[in-house]
Write an enzyme that holds these catalytic residues in place. Structure first.
Site, PDB file in Angstrom:
ATOM      1  N   ARG A   6      26.827  -7.002  71.776  1.00 37.66           N
ATOM      2  CA  ARG A   6      28.234  -6.659  72.055  1.00 37.66           C
ATOM      3  C   ARG A   6      28.218  -5.688  73.232  1.00 37.66           C
ATOM      4  NH1 ARG A   6      28.839 -10.400  69.555  1.00 37.66           N
ATOM      5  NH2 ARG A   6      29.773 -10.754  67.521  1.00 37.66           N
TER       6      ARG A   6
ATOM      7  N   ASP B 270      37.474 -21.234  65.443  1.00 35.67           N
ATOM      8  CA  ASP B 270      37.105 -19.841  65.722  1.00 35.67           C
ATOM      9  C   ASP B 270      35.613 -19.688  65.437  1.00 35.67           C
ATOM     10  OD1 ASP B 270      36.769 -17.080  65.783  1.00 35.67           O
ATOM     11  OD2 ASP B 270      38.033 -16.678  64.050  1.00 35.67           O
TER      12      ASP B 270
ATOM     13  N   GLY C 188      38.593 -16.299  61.340  1.00 36.13           N
ATOM     14  CA  GLY C 188      37.958 -15.184  60.642  1.00 36.13           C
ATOM     15  C   GLY C 188      36.601 -15.596  60.100  1.00 36.13           C
TER      16      GLY C 188
ATOM     17  N   ASP D 251      26.224 -15.505  61.897  1.00 32.87           N
ATOM     18  CA  ASP D 251      25.934 -14.753  60.669  1.00 32.87           C
ATOM     19  C   ASP D 251      25.754 -15.711  59.493  1.00 32.87           C
ATOM     20  OD1 ASP D 251      26.413 -12.481  62.247  1.00 32.87           O
ATOM     21  OD2 ASP D 251      28.543 -12.488  61.744  1.00 32.87           O
TER      22      ASP D 251
ATOM     23  N   GLY E 289      31.516 -15.365  63.252  1.00 33.68           N
ATOM     24  CA  GLY E 289      30.724 -15.423  62.020  1.00 33.68           C
ATOM     25  C   GLY E 289      29.806 -16.621  61.901  1.00 33.68           C
ATOM     26  N   ALA E 290      29.840 -17.543  62.865  1.00 30.12           N
ATOM     27  CA  ALA E 290      29.001 -18.748  62.746  1.00 30.12           C
ATOM     28  C   ALA E 290      27.514 -18.395  62.745  1.00 30.12           C
ATOM     29  CB  ALA E 290      29.317 -19.728  63.875  1.00 30.12           C
TER      30      ALA E 290
END
Length: 328
Positions: free
Chosen positions: A177, A262, A310, A268, A265-266
């Site tokens: 990030r 979206d 999300g 993760d 989180g993919a």
């Protein structure tokens, strides 16, 4: 299930780092300034991984610090509701829970604006760590955001050392990030400063390019990140699937094609799925055909996670993943 909602009789995966709230625009494809409103979406990569593991039937615990505020209490409740042990959660009286405003571009990719000055997760001190919990981990998973500032950085290094001494497999997803780091050079330097300590490392194609300085995503570039002590290096390629590298073999596993809404989180979900499968059977990492099956399962979990907005609501169960695999 044990009385506290945590799965008993399985080996523990401990996830270390930040948990925060993403504020996501109610409409896609607009800038933060143009967004008419925002929805609260709990997140933070290490927390997402813990919930991904628990949703797949594994035993997970999260170690990190939240603000002693409504958002912090809400996040702790979300972990508990999702079957993640809260034995490693601390609350800071003086700092707020971290927030991030996330723009979802028209293609489903994200841009971030963070509120962390400082946030509670950054203030975790080494002496506050639940070392007994960390020592009981079979897999210890972490990112790089916890390396950015003290005292959290020292806590991260201490937790890794304690887990390693106790015999855990160390799993590292740098989860770059850039807006959180003082500079790109500092990000690269610090992310790589703990590189050779891990057993399993997962990077995205973008992180591979960033860390190597290459504009190619190929085997030769990936091998620049390989270290002799690694058990497994993974490169995720979004809709192109994933690549794997071990001491004895390497290869690629195709993605599942889904309607992506979206991408949050993919990655993760992918690493959580892999860890949930190897924690009780680490020998999978030595057996290419078994590893390929597990990576196909992990790719399915990652794909499903992109089909809803999300991260946490979109994380799949084992049945969801098997339905996609068997339907493909």
């Amino acid at each position: 299930m044990a009385a506290n909602g945590v799965v008993s009789g399985k080996s523990l995966i401990v996830s270390f780092g930040e948990m925060l709230i993403d504020f996501v625009p109610t409409v896609s494809g607009v800038s933060l300034a143009e967004a008419p409103g925002f929805l609260k979406a709990p997140g933070g990569a290490p927390a997402n991984v813990a919930i991904a593991v628990a949703r797949l039937g594994g035993k997970a615990s999260f170690v990190g610090k939240l603000g002693d505020d409504e958002f912090g209490r809400m996040l702790a409740d979300i972990l508990k509701q999702n079957g993640v042990s809260d034995d490693g959660i601390l609350f800071d009286q003086g700092a707020r829970t971290a927030l991030a405003f996330v723009t979802l571009r028209a293609d489903g990719e994200r841009e971030f604006m963070f509120y962390r000055n400082p946030s509670a997760d950054m203030l975790l001190k080494p002496e506050e760590l639940n070392l007994d919990l960390i020592r009981s981990a079979k897999v210890f998973h972490y990112g790089s955001i916890s390396l950015i500032v003290e005292p959290c950085r020292s806590s991260h290094l201490k937790a890794m050392e304690v887990a390693k001494e106790a015999g855990a497999l160390l799993s590292y997803d740098p989860n770059l990030r850039l807006p959180l780091w003082p500079s790109a050079d500092e990000a690269r330097k610090q992310i790589l400063s703990i590189w050779d300590k891990a057993d399993i490392v997962k990077v995205s194609d973008v992180e591979l390019e960033f860390l190597t300085g290459s504009d190619k995503v190929d085997d030769e570039t990936a091998m620049k990140l390989w270290r002799p002590n690694f058990t497994l290096l993974l490169v995720t390629l979004g809709e192109k699937g994933s690549r794997y590298y071990t001491k004895k073999f390497h290869g690629a596993v195709d993605a599942f094609h889904v309607n992506t809404v979206d991408t949050t989180g993919a990655g993760d979900s992918f690493i959580g799925a892999l860890l949930s499968k190897i924690v009780d059977e680490p020998s999978i990492l030595e057996d290419e055909s078994k590893l390929r099956q597990v990576l196909r399962f992990a790719n399915a979990c990652g794909a499903i996670t992109t089909t809803k907005k999300g991260a946490i609501p979109a994380l799949p169960t084992e049945a969801d993943a098997l339905a996609l695999i068997n339907g493909a």
